[in-house]
Scaffold this motif. Structure first.
Motif, mmCIF file in Angstrom:
data_model
loop_
_atom_site.group_PDB
_atom_site.id
_atom_site.type_symbol
_atom_site.label_atom_id
_atom_site.label_comp_id
_atom_site.label_asym_id
_atom_site.label_seq_id
_atom_site.Cartn_x
_atom_site.Cartn_y
_atom_site.Cartn_z
ATOM 1 N N SER A 88 0.815 -1.218 0.000
ATOM 2 C CA SER A 88 0.000 0.000 0.000
ATOM 3 C C SER A 88 0.847 1.266 0.000
ATOM 4 O O SER A 88 0.363 2.340 -0.360
ATOM 5 N N ARG A 89 2.127 1.163 0.388
ATOM 6 C CA ARG A 89 2.983 2.356 0.373
ATOM 7 C C ARG A 89 3.380 2.749 -1.043
ATOM 8 O O ARG A 89 3.807 3.869 -1.289
ATOM 9 N N GLU A 226 -10.359 5.929 -2.174
ATOM 10 C CA GLU A 226 -9.556 4.963 -1.426
ATOM 11 C C GLU A 226 -10.147 4.606 -0.067
ATOM 12 O O GLU A 226 -9.798 3.578 0.499
ATOM 13 N N MET A 227 -11.046 5.438 0.465
ATOM 14 C CA MET A 227 -11.520 5.230 1.832
ATOM 15 C C MET A 227 -12.989 4.840 1.931
ATOM 16 O O MET A 227 -13.405 4.266 2.933
ATOM 17 N N PHE A 278 -2.411 11.876 -0.646
ATOM 18 C CA PHE A 278 -2.694 10.804 0.301
ATOM 19 C C PHE A 278 -1.857 9.557 0.020
ATOM 20 O O PHE A 278 -1.756 9.107 -1.123
ATOM 21 N N TYR A 279 -1.272 9.038 1.093
ATOM 22 C CA TYR A 279 -0.678 7.705 1.096
ATOM 23 C C TYR A 279 -1.209 6.989 2.326
ATOM 24 O O TYR A 279 -1.567 7.624 3.320
ATOM 25 N N PHE A 280 -1.249 5.678 2.278
ATOM 26 C CA PHE A 280 -1.885 4.921 3.349
ATOM 27 C C PHE A 280 -0.932 3.860 3.882
ATOM 28 O O PHE A 280 -0.435 3.021 3.124
ATOM 29 N N LYS A 281 -0.710 3.915 5.179
ATOM 30 C CA LYS A 281 0.111 2.883 5.814
ATOM 31 C C LYS A 281 -0.669 1.581 5.894
ATOM 32 O O LYS A 281 -0.141 0.505 5.631
ATOM 33 N N HIS A 282 -1.929 1.675 6.292
ATOM 34 C CA HIS A 282 -2.817 0.509 6.342
ATOM 35 C C HIS A 282 -3.980 0.779 5.386
ATOM 36 O O HIS A 282 -4.833 1.619 5.661
ATOM 37 N N HIS A 283 -3.964 0.093 4.282
ATOM 38 C CA HIS A 283 -4.933 0.354 3.224
ATOM 39 C C HIS A 283 -5.795 -0.889 3.032
ATOM 40 O O HIS A 283 -5.305 -1.929 2.601
ATOM 41 N N THR A 332 -12.648 0.363 11.754
ATOM 42 C CA THR A 332 -11.367 1.003 11.443
ATOM 43 C C THR A 332 -10.203 0.161 11.946
ATOM 44 O O THR A 332 -9.051 0.435 11.624
#
Length: 490
Positions: A88-89, A226-227, A278-283, A332
């Motif tokens: 995901s990174r 993405e969310m 936006f970047y997501f550590k936990h996606h 979440t």
């Protein structure tokens, strides 16, 4: 039949996408056996296609969509294992959305969803008859073009080709045209007025004004895609803005300029590029596969309809529920999505996992008095709901957790207030705060309680198993890391 990487029914590949992404360690014969057993339970009477052939076809489709970047194979002595791997990174967009953009389409789809909008303008009002004339004109041009291509091919090859059914000219159905026009009016793509205002018979239509500047919403759309559980809609909007291609090409350029370095600092530079918001550590990517299910659930909630929900249990048992949908809960913590619903057969409120659902079908509208009664029952139970267990409000467990917070650790108190799903926090001394809650299942709090280990001064519950389990976990931790006479750790 020639191979095609398009699919008619998304449900056909949904199971395989989950199989390759969630597990990624099962060999071909194991997946074939599992899917064959599932297919038998789905339909005992109808003739089924070979599970092995189905596996090969769907694996090839998925691989053509995702490419070698995300889908690969491991070779073992027992066989080859396909798997989907995503870091995901290193991505800015959920690659699983690609599966929705590979659907088959018919002549009617092209006719009503492309040609019709192609000749509609904001400056001209057209009647249904004029719209049908334009559609016939479009189809005639396409038909003539197909004939010309076939004639040229016959001259080159000397072989006479038969005209396929799909190439035949067909009449435009007035009923279908009116239905599509009304649908476009309802969603705001077209405007409708009486033909008398424009000296025409019947209703007339024109393209609606669109004052939305999509580029100004780029960041919001990217975050939504993405969310949100229906982020695939945002994905289509990004496609329209050509943002995905631009972002991916920019990433390749940036990565080529960044020196390869194993240090953490280099990684931070690599992934904190100003070009991308936006970047997501936990996606959590898998919710994309449940988009069609989520859409049907939301429509049921909006229209207050009964739904027939087909759910597969962990033991691959098929269950059919007749429910009234109330809310959708998203965790979440683990990304799982649940439907809060009223089970008509059992006359109770329960939660169903969305990723276990195979099919959702709209049924009759729920009686208004019954719906209000169900909403009141849910409102009474909601304050005691922590996870997925829901029951009688008179049978709850009481939990009290006292934690120690330093003078310079206000962020711990903020986290406690932010993460609690119910209950309240009260200060009992200068550096001690107590969290108090009544919940249906106290054991559901345990993973969250563990995150405060080292700060917990006191833990009490009317369910003795909670404190017992927590203390057992601490003893195991101490045995593993506390050290002893024969250990190197001291």
């Amino acid at each position: 039949m020639p191979y095609s990487d398009l699919t008619k029914n998304f449900e056909n590949v949904r199971d395989y996408l989950k199989e390759f992404y969630i597990y990624g360690f099962r060999k071909r014969n194991e997946i074939v056996l599992k899917q064959d057993q599932k297919e038998k339970k789905r339909n005992e009477e109808n003739e089924r296609t070979s599970a092995a052939r189905t596996y090969d076809d769907r694996k090839r489709k998925i691989k053509s969509w995702l490419g070698k970047t995300y889908m690969q194979d491991r070779d073992y002595l027992e066989g080859r294992v396909p798997y989907i791997s995503v870091d995901s990174r290193e991505i800015v967009h959920n690659p699983l959305y690609t599966a929705f953009k590979t659907s088959t389409f018919s002549q009617n789809d092209i006719l009503y969803y492309f040609f019709l909008l192609d000749f509609m303008t904001k400056d001209e009002w057209l009647s249904v008859r004029e719209i049908m004339t334009n559609l016939r004109s479009y189809m005639a041009k396409i038909y003539d073009a197909v004939l010309e291509v076939k004639k040229e091919r016959e001259k080159r090859t000397g072989k006479i080709e038969a005209i396929d059914h799909d190439d035949k000219k067909f009449e435009v159905n007035e009923k279908n045209v009116k239905k599509i026009l009304d649908e476009y009016v309802r969603v705001g793509i077209l405007r409708k007025e009486s033909g008398k205002l424009h000296e025409k018979r019947g209703n007339v239509f024109t393209l609606a004004e669109n004052s939305v500047e999509l580029n100004s919403w780029k960041d919001a759309i990217q975050f939504f895609s993405e969310m949100n559980q229906l982020g695939v809609i945002g994905s289509y909007l990004l496609d329209k803005m050509n943002q995905i291609e631009e972002m991916n090409s920019s990433i390749e350029e940036i990565e080529s300029k960044i020196e390869k370095d194993d240090s953490r600092l280099s990684d931070q530079k690599k992934y904190q590029v100003e070009s991308f918001t936006f970047y997501f550590k936990h996606h959590y990517l898998l919710y994309a596969l449940d988009s069609e299910i989520i859409l049907n659930l939301l429509l049921g909630i909006r229209k207050k309809r009964y739904l027939e929900v087909v759910v597969w249990s962990r033991k691959k048992k098929k269950n059919v529920f007749h429910v009234v949908p109330l809310k959708i809960h998203v965790s979440t913590q683990n990304g799982r999505v649940y439907l809060v619903c009223y089970n008509a057969e059992k006359s109770d409120i329960r939660l169903l996992r969305v990723d276990f659902m195979q099919k959702v079908e709209q049924k009759e509208i729920c009686d208004e008095d019954l719906y209000e009664k169900i909403q009141r029952e849910y409102a009474v139970r909601k304050p005691y709901l922590w996870g997925v267990e829901i029951g009688d409000p008179k049978e709850t467990s009481h939990v009290e957790m006292t934690i120690q917070i330093g003078d310079d650790e206000a962020y711990i108190l903020q986290r406690l207030e932010r993460e609690k799903r119910n209950g309240h926090v009260e200060q009992i001394s200068a550096n001690q705060y107590k969290y108090v809650a009544d919940v249906f299942d106290a054991m559901e709090l345990l993973p969250w309680i563990r995150t405060f280990t080292g700060r917990i001064a006191k833990l009490e519950s009317s369910n003795p198993l909670l404190k017992q389990k927590y203390e057992e976990d601490l003893e195991k931790l101490y045995a593993m890391y506390g050290g002893g006479d024969e250990d190197d750790v001291s």
